[in-house]
Design a protein around this motif. Structure first.
Motif, mmCIF file in Angstrom:
data_model
loop_
_atom_site.group_PDB
_atom_site.id
_atom_site.type_symbol
_atom_site.label_atom_id
_atom_site.label_comp_id
_atom_site.label_asym_id
_atom_site.label_seq_id
_atom_site.Cartn_x
_atom_site.Cartn_y
_atom_site.Cartn_z
ATOM 1 N N THR A 1 -0.403 -3.738 5.201
ATOM 2 C CA THR A 1 -1.649 -2.973 5.329
ATOM 3 C C THR A 1 -2.393 -2.942 4.009
ATOM 4 O OG1 THR A 1 -0.764 -1.594 7.105
ATOM 5 C CG2 THR A 1 -2.629 -0.708 5.877
ATOM 6 N N GLU A 2 -1.681 -2.679 2.924
ATOM 7 C CA GLU A 2 -2.342 -2.680 1.620
ATOM 8 C C GLU A 2 -2.920 -4.056 1.316
ATOM 9 O OE1 GLU A 2 -1.562 -1.576 -3.088
ATOM 10 O OE2 GLU A 2 0.153 -1.892 -1.766
ATOM 11 N N ASP B 1 0.112 3.821 6.890
ATOM 12 C CA ASP B 1 -0.164 2.393 6.774
ATOM 13 C C ASP B 1 0.307 1.632 8.009
ATOM 14 O OD1 ASP B 1 -1.340 2.747 4.354
ATOM 15 O OD2 ASP B 1 0.259 1.845 3.159
#
Length: 464
Positions: free
Chosen positions: A51-52, A81
């Motif tokens: 996700t990051e 996330d």
């Protein structure tokens, strides 16, 4: 029926497949325009999860999710996330034909060795497999795995480039070079313009109290950047430049008016910008730099979201601004004194493709192969049809084999498969021309084109 995202993805002829495998696939990457953060490279950042990597700051994906009805809490909000990733996977199958659907599957396959379709059912497995691989990767690994020979970041003239100096001394195989982006000096009506002049003046050791002092400061910083490997400037042209010639006295008067607290009209800002771009063009010509002009963005359309989230969050669009006369006037003013630098015109409006691809032909002078370039399909044009249209338009009006190729224009370290996407499309187009009898079945000549467009032309053109 072909399998989705198989080894022959986008390669629909035998010639295309041969060109891709024998020439394009393993060439190094020169990414001459990106928005990677040099601090993340210098720190060898490891991403916490996919996700990051995928959704952190990627306004392309945010825009897609909003359009598909995903609540903002699952995009930029406070959901976990994993919940955000699952929300993305759930809606991505709806985006048939969207380049993000292609890019994400290419990234999964090339970066992580994962060949699952991205959907709600596979989200959990992809989350686990990708995160396990990410734990073993840092930003250097992304660059080296993608065979990135050179990556250019986007840097303000006032930046000290300390992290670039650190990277130049490091063992990183990729050369990370600064690119000069003086947008804050160009946007004279921004509320922080006077504050920025103080920052720039401090960096240059100059008090910027006049237009001439501003040009001197920017010139000094070009020299500072040049000593650290920079050879490229980037400029966003979001308003029409003045078509009429602009005098130094006019620029000084407008500069003084703005420092006095008055806001300039759009026409006055266009006069100031024409004068500044002429001055900078001469500086770039003296240093042998390339000047990249990004034309046709209508930024921050949604004022409510701008107040809430700031710029670059997915609320931009294509502008229908008419720019051919003002661009021609700028290029002619520089050419008339033999001070026109190498120039790339990036066009966001596909309706301008023929306009710009023919304009560059009016200022070629034989001194550099493809001295003026019709830049690659950019932003909203960066999809299958947009890339093919850009290549075909350039071929129709110019010399395709002199083109300097693709860029990521991305903040994401996962975006390098976009170069692979472009290479496949280039080979596809050439293969179709051979199949149709429109170009000889000459692998040596075709290979020269592909090798040049995908790697060699950029290296020679930018002097990297």
């Amino acid at each position: 029926m072909r399998g989705f995202n198989d080894d022959d993805f986008l390669l629909d002829t035998l010639i295309a497949r041969r060109l891709y495998r024998e020439v394009a696939a393993d060439l190094p990457v020169i990414d001459y325009h990106s928005h990677l953060q040099q601090g993340e490279i210098a720190a060898r950042k490891v991403f916490a999860n996919i996700t990051e990597l995928w959704l952190g700051g990627d306004h392309y994906k945010w825009r897609l999710m909003r359009t598909a009805g995903v609540d903002e809490s699952f995009i930029t909000g406070d959901q976990s996330d994993e919940a955000k990733f699952r929300a993305f996977c759930k809606v991505l199958p709806l985006a048939a034909g969207n380049p993000i659907h292609h890019w994400c599957h290419l990234e999964l396959k090339r970066l992580f060795g994962i060949e699952l379709s991205i959907n709600e059912a596979n989200a959990g497995d992809i989350w686990s497999l990708a995160n396990a691989k990410l734990a073993t990767m840092d930003t250097w690994a992304f660059l080296e795995q993608a065979k990135v020979e050179i990556a250019c970041t986007t840097d303000d003239p006032a930046d000290d480039l300390a992290q670039h100096d650190e990277l130049a001394r490091s063992a990183l195989k990729t050369r990370v070079l600064p690119a000069y982006r003086p947008d804050r000096a160009m946007r004279i009506n921004k509320p922080d313009f006077a504050e920025y002049l103080g920052q720039l003046g401090k960096a240059a050791g100059i008090t910027i109290d006049s237009f001439a002092a501003l040009v001197k400061a920017l010139d000094d910083r070009v020299g500072y950047f040049h000593a650290r490997g920079a050879r490229i400037s980037d400029h966003a042209l979001d308003i029409p430049l003045s078509v009429a010639p602009v005098s130094a006295a006019e620029c000084e008067a407008l500069f003084a008016r703005r420092l006095g607290g008055a806001e300039l009209s759009e026409a006055q800002a266009g006069v100031y910008l024409r004068g500044l771009m002429e001055a900078l063009g001469r500086v770039y010509a003296r240093h042998g730099w390339a000047m990249c002009l990004h034309i046709g963005a209508h930024r921050n359309n949604n004022s409510r979201r701008m107040r809430e989230m700031g710029p670059d969050t997915g609320y931009d669009s294509i502008s229908d601004m008419s720019c051919s006369s003002s661009l021609a006037a700028l290029l002619d003013a520089l050419d008339s004194t033999d001070e026109l630098p190498k120039t790339l015109l990036f066009c966001l409006n596909p309706a301008m493709n023929e306009v710009l691809s023919t304009l560059i032909g009016a200022f070629q002078d034989g001194s550099v192969r493809g001295k003026l370039q019709f830049g690659p399909a950019w932003w909203f044009n960066d999809h299958k049809d947009g890339n093919l249209a850009q290549l075909a338009t350039l071929a129709n009006h110019g010399v395709l084999g002199t083109f300097v190729g693709m860029v990521t224009d991305s903040r994401s370290f996962a975006s390098y498969p976009r170069h692979d996407y472009f290479r496949r499309l280039l080979c596809r187009l050439l293969g179709q021309w051979v199949e149709a009898g429109e170009y000889p079945d000459d692998m040596a000549a075709l290979g020269d084109i592909v090798r040049g467009v995908c790697y060699e032309n950029a290296k020679h053109y930018f002097g990297l």
